[in-house]
Design an enzyme around this catalytic site. Structure first.
Site, PDB file in Angstrom:
ATOM      1  N   ARG A 240       0.848  -1.214   0.000  1.00 25.17           N
ATOM      2  CA  ARG A 240       0.000   0.000   0.000  1.00 25.17           C
ATOM      3  C   ARG A 240       0.879   1.257   0.000  1.00 25.17           C
ATOM      4  O   ARG A 240       2.114   1.174   0.092  1.00 25.17           O
ATOM      5  CB  ARG A 240      -0.917   0.012   1.219  1.00 25.17           C
ATOM      6  CG  ARG A 240      -0.139   0.167   2.514  1.00 25.17           C
ATOM      7  CD  ARG A 240      -1.074   0.255   3.702  1.00 25.17           C
ATOM      8  NE  ARG A 240      -0.376   0.837   4.832  1.00 25.17           N
ATOM      9  CZ  ARG A 240      -0.791   0.773   6.082  1.00 25.17           C
ATOM     10  NH1 ARG A 240      -1.912   0.149   6.366  1.00 25.17           N
ATOM     11  NH2 ARG A 240      -0.106   1.348   7.049  1.00 25.17           N
ATOM     12  N   ASP A 261       5.683  -7.809   2.190  1.00 29.21           N
ATOM     13  CA  ASP A 261       4.969  -7.110   3.280  1.00 29.21           C
ATOM     14  C   ASP A 261       4.686  -8.100   4.410  1.00 29.21           C
ATOM     15  O   ASP A 261       4.950  -9.301   4.264  1.00 29.21           O
ATOM     16  CB  ASP A 261       3.681  -6.441   2.783  1.00 29.21           C
ATOM     17  CG  ASP A 261       3.437  -5.104   3.494  1.00 29.21           C
ATOM     18  OD1 ASP A 261       3.398  -5.100   4.742  1.00 29.21           O
ATOM     19  OD2 ASP A 261       3.318  -4.065   2.808  1.00 29.21           O
ATOM     20  N   ASN A 310      11.506   0.382   1.820  1.00 26.78           N
ATOM     21  CA  ASN A 310      10.393   1.322   1.993  1.00 26.78           C
ATOM     22  C   ASN A 310       9.597   1.058   3.276  1.00 26.78           C
ATOM     23  O   ASN A 310       9.042   1.998   3.846  1.00 26.78           O
ATOM     24  CB  ASN A 310       9.464   1.219   0.771  1.00 26.78           C
ATOM     25  CG  ASN A 310       8.111   1.833   1.044  1.00 26.78           C
ATOM     26  OD1 ASN A 310       7.963   3.057   1.041  1.00 26.78           O
ATOM     27  ND2 ASN A 310       7.113   0.998   1.340  1.00 26.78           N
ATOM     28  N   GLY A 312       8.122   0.954   6.714  1.00 27.07           N
ATOM     29  CA  GLY A 312       8.425   1.844   7.830  1.00 27.07           C
ATOM     30  C   GLY A 312       7.189   2.012   8.694  1.00 27.07           C
ATOM     31  O   GLY A 312       6.063   1.813   8.220  1.00 27.07           O
ATOM     32  N   ALA A 320       9.517  12.041  26.606  1.00 28.06           N
ATOM     33  CA  ALA A 320       9.158  11.810  28.008  1.00 28.06           C
ATOM     34  C   ALA A 320       8.089  10.732  28.149  1.00 28.06           C
ATOM     35  O   ALA A 320       8.018  10.035  29.163  1.00 28.06           O
ATOM     36  CB  ALA A 320       8.672  13.116  28.640  1.00 28.06           C
ATOM     37  N   TYR A 375      11.133   7.987  15.486  1.00 28.96           N
ATOM     38  CA  TYR A 375      11.054   7.972  14.015  1.00 28.96           C
ATOM     39  C   TYR A 375      12.191   8.804  13.414  1.00 28.96           C
ATOM     40  O   TYR A 375      12.893   8.352  12.497  1.00 28.96           O
ATOM     41  CB  TYR A 375       9.693   8.543  13.619  1.00 28.96           C
ATOM     42  CG  TYR A 375       9.380   8.527  12.132  1.00 28.96           C
ATOM     43  CD1 TYR A 375       9.037   7.336  11.494  1.00 28.96           C
ATOM     44  CD2 TYR A 375       9.386   9.704  11.383  1.00 28.96           C
ATOM     45  CE1 TYR A 375       8.723   7.327  10.137  1.00 28.96           C
ATOM     46  CE2 TYR A 375       9.070   9.702  10.034  1.00 28.96           C
ATOM     47  CZ  TYR A 375       8.736   8.508   9.420  1.00 28.96           C
ATOM     48  OH  TYR A 375       8.425   8.509   8.076  1.00 28.96           O
ATOM     49  N   LYS A 379      15.136   7.590  10.953  1.00 28.20           N
ATOM     50  CA  LYS A 379      15.241   8.106   9.585  1.00 28.20           C
ATOM     51  C   LYS A 379      16.553   8.869   9.373  1.00 28.20           C
ATOM     52  O   LYS A 379      17.114   8.866   8.270  1.00 28.20           O
ATOM     53  CB  LYS A 379      14.036   8.998   9.260  1.00 28.20           C
ATOM     54  CG  LYS A 379      12.705   8.239   9.228  1.00 28.20           C
ATOM     55  CD  LYS A 379      12.687   7.177   8.153  1.00 28.20           C
ATOM     56  CE  LYS A 379      11.361   6.452   8.039  1.00 28.20           C
ATOM     57  NZ  LYS A 379      11.333   5.440   6.978  1.00 28.20           N
ATOM     58  N   THR A 410      -0.969  10.443   1.879  1.00 32.90           N
ATOM     59  CA  THR A 410      -1.152   8.997   2.083  1.00 32.90           C
ATOM     60  C   THR A 410      -2.126   8.787   3.233  1.00 32.90           C
ATOM     61  O   THR A 410      -2.537   9.741   3.894  1.00 32.90           O
ATOM     62  CB  THR A 410       0.174   8.311   2.486  1.00 32.90           C
ATOM     63  OG1 THR A 410       0.602   8.885   3.725  1.00 32.90           O
ATOM     64  CG2 THR A 410       1.255   8.445   1.453  1.00 32.90           C
TER      65      THR A 410
END
Ligand code: NAD
Length: 469
Positions: A240, A261, A310, A312, A320, A375, A379, A410
């Site tokens: 997707r 996937d 791809n 992710g 915190a 994240y 990245k 998306t």
């Protein structure tokens, strides 16, 4: 997800209202469709003193069957281009205004001092208003390590600020880039120009790309209609979103695909794999056995020519409030799994010479983002991965690069609360979000021999986002 504001701003009433109120006026971007030429209209060519790329430009434009015009800064272009069988003429003769053009290309490689940049100032000043909507502007320069003295390094670096500012001013869907071409990398120019001048790079703007000459490069004959023909490429997270678009575009460009996937996505993965006549692989890339399983599959298939990392995930929390498992899950999927898979494929010799690996990073990994510490860590780590591994890849005649998308329309971004989503969409020079196809086109270029000379780099597909600029 559709962008209602973009449609409104381009309606008759909407354009009047947005103009009176000084609101953003996003231009619908022109996108690539199959068998379309690189350019429909003319390229206006200019240069500073001692341009180093005229021969390479003639070869590139001839191969693209592009029509060119000579700016006053490069009157000799008409004769050079005509001698090469390229139809060309002068632009803006006498006091006559210059005609509208699809692209501006300026060879600034010979600039050795700040005063040398005056022809470039005049060129952009004269011609910027003549670029059609969704047009292209490419400045050609040298990187600092190719400079023979500090004066040259200064003016070559100055081009970056100029390019980024012109990119912010250009509007109307026009993109602007600085392409630094190392000595001996001239044969790589055509592939880069084909991407940067065409609608394939619709949402790429304000970027600096460096072309180097890969050691032992023997040249590659590229089928420009099917640049990935005969290549087998793995796409992770292909069921997707951006992964599906990447699989579609790589398939369009001729690749034989392996689409992967997680088990939960099997139904959607089967649909994509069937549509693209691809091999479907149901696998969690964080599983201990995943790297070895993929290396074995690649060997069984005769080796792979590319991998697109791809897959992710996001698990957003401020640092915190971040629970350890949320940190670990994101780092495992986004960063550790691609690193382990690369390692296994390289160790097993399962990537073929010429193979190209592309990692999906993010603007969050460049600019940081509140609530995305895990994240952004993962990245940014991918950027470290491509930079630190580029030499090892080059020594095997391969390349590894990253694509950093900005705000892309998306399911992930549709879930963002309205006000934050609207801000994210408009905070870039295009005043709109990108489409999954925009990321896919950039990935397809980096996965193909057309990007020869690009290694260890990060290409942002962000419409020149203000974040991390
Ligand atoms: N959407 C954006 O605006 C945006 C912006 C910047 C970067 N990105 C990056 O682009 C990539 C694709 O994003 P998207 O928006 O299409 O996301 P998405 O959530 O729609 O798709 C991600 C895919 O990866 C798969 N996946 C997740 N964990 C996996 C695992 N352990 N093993 C195998 N597959 C796994 C998912 O099942 C899914 O199909 C991601 O790496 C994302 O971080 C997206």
């Amino acid at each position: 997800m559709s962008d209602a504001y973009l449609s409104f701003a381009n309606s008759r009433l909407g354009s009047v209202i947005t103009s009176i109120l000084g609101l953003p006026q996003p231009q619908p971007l022109r996108r690539f469709s199959r068998h379309q030429p690189v350019l429909d209209g003319e390229v206006l060519v200019g240069a500073g003193p001692q341009p180093g790329l005229l021969e390479a430009l003639v070869a590139s434009f001839s191969a693209m069957q592009a029509k060119t015009l000579a700016h006053d800064s490069l009157p000799q272009w008409t004769a050079i281009a005509n001698a090469a069988g390229l139809m060309s003429g002068r632009w803006a003769v006498g006091d006559a205004p210059g005609m509208r053009v699809d692209a501006l290309v300026f060879d600034a490689t010979g600039l050795r001092d700040v005063v040398d940049a005056e022809p470039l100032y005049h060129y952009l000043h004269d011609a910027i208003r003549s670029v059609r909507p969704s047009g292209r502007i490419v400045l050609l320069g040298r990187s600092a390590d190719g400079c023979v003295n500090p004066g040259q390094a200064v003016v070559q670096q100055a081009l970056e600020g100029l390019m980024r500012s012109v990119a912010r001013e250009a509007r109307r869907g026009i993109t602007v880039q600085l392409l630094r071409v190392a000595h001996a990398a001239e044969p790589m120019l055509e592939g880069a120009l084909r991407f940067l001048l065409s609608p394939r790079s619709a949402y790429v703007s304000g970027q600096v790309i460096t072309l180097t000459s890969p050691a032992g490069w023997m040249g590659a004959k590229v089928d420009w209609q099917q640049p990935l023909a005969g290549r087998t490429i793995l796409v992770t997270g292909a069921s997707r979103g951006i992964g599906e678009a990447i699989a579609d575009v790589l398939g369009r460009d001729g690749a034989r695909l392996v689409c992967l996937d997680v088990p939960q996505a099997q139904a959607a993965l089967d649909t994509v794999a069937t549509r693209l006549d691809a091999r479907g692989v149901v696998l969690d890339i964080t599983a201990d056995h995943a790297p070895a399983e993929l290396a074995a599959l690649a060997a069984e298939m005769g080796g792979w020519d590319g991998v697109i990392h791809n897959a992710g995930i996001t698990r957003d929390r401020t640092i915190a409030r971040m629970r350890p498992e949320l940190w670990q899950q994101v780092v495992a999927v986004n960063l550790q799994a691609p690193a382990r898979i690369n390692e296994a494929l390289l160790t097993a010799g399962a990537l073929k010479p010429g193979a190209r690996v592309v990692c999906l990073s993010s603007i969050s990994g460049i600019a940081g983002n509140a609530g995305q510490t895990n994240y952004a860590f993962s990245k940014a780590g991918l950027i470290g991965l491509v930079r630190s591994h580029s030499e090892a890849f080059a020594s095997r005649s391969m390349a590894i690069n990253a694509v950093a998308p900005g705000f892309i329309e998306t399911a992930m971004t549709a879930a963002i609360p309205f006000a934050i989503r609207e801000a994210g969409r408009r905070m870039n020079a295009m005043s709109q979000g990108g489409q999954t196809i925009d990321v896919a086109e950039a990935v397809a270029w980096l996965a193909s021999p057309a990007s020869a000379g690009v290694n260890g780099q990060v290409l942002r597909v962000c419409g020149q986002s203000l974040l991390g600029a």
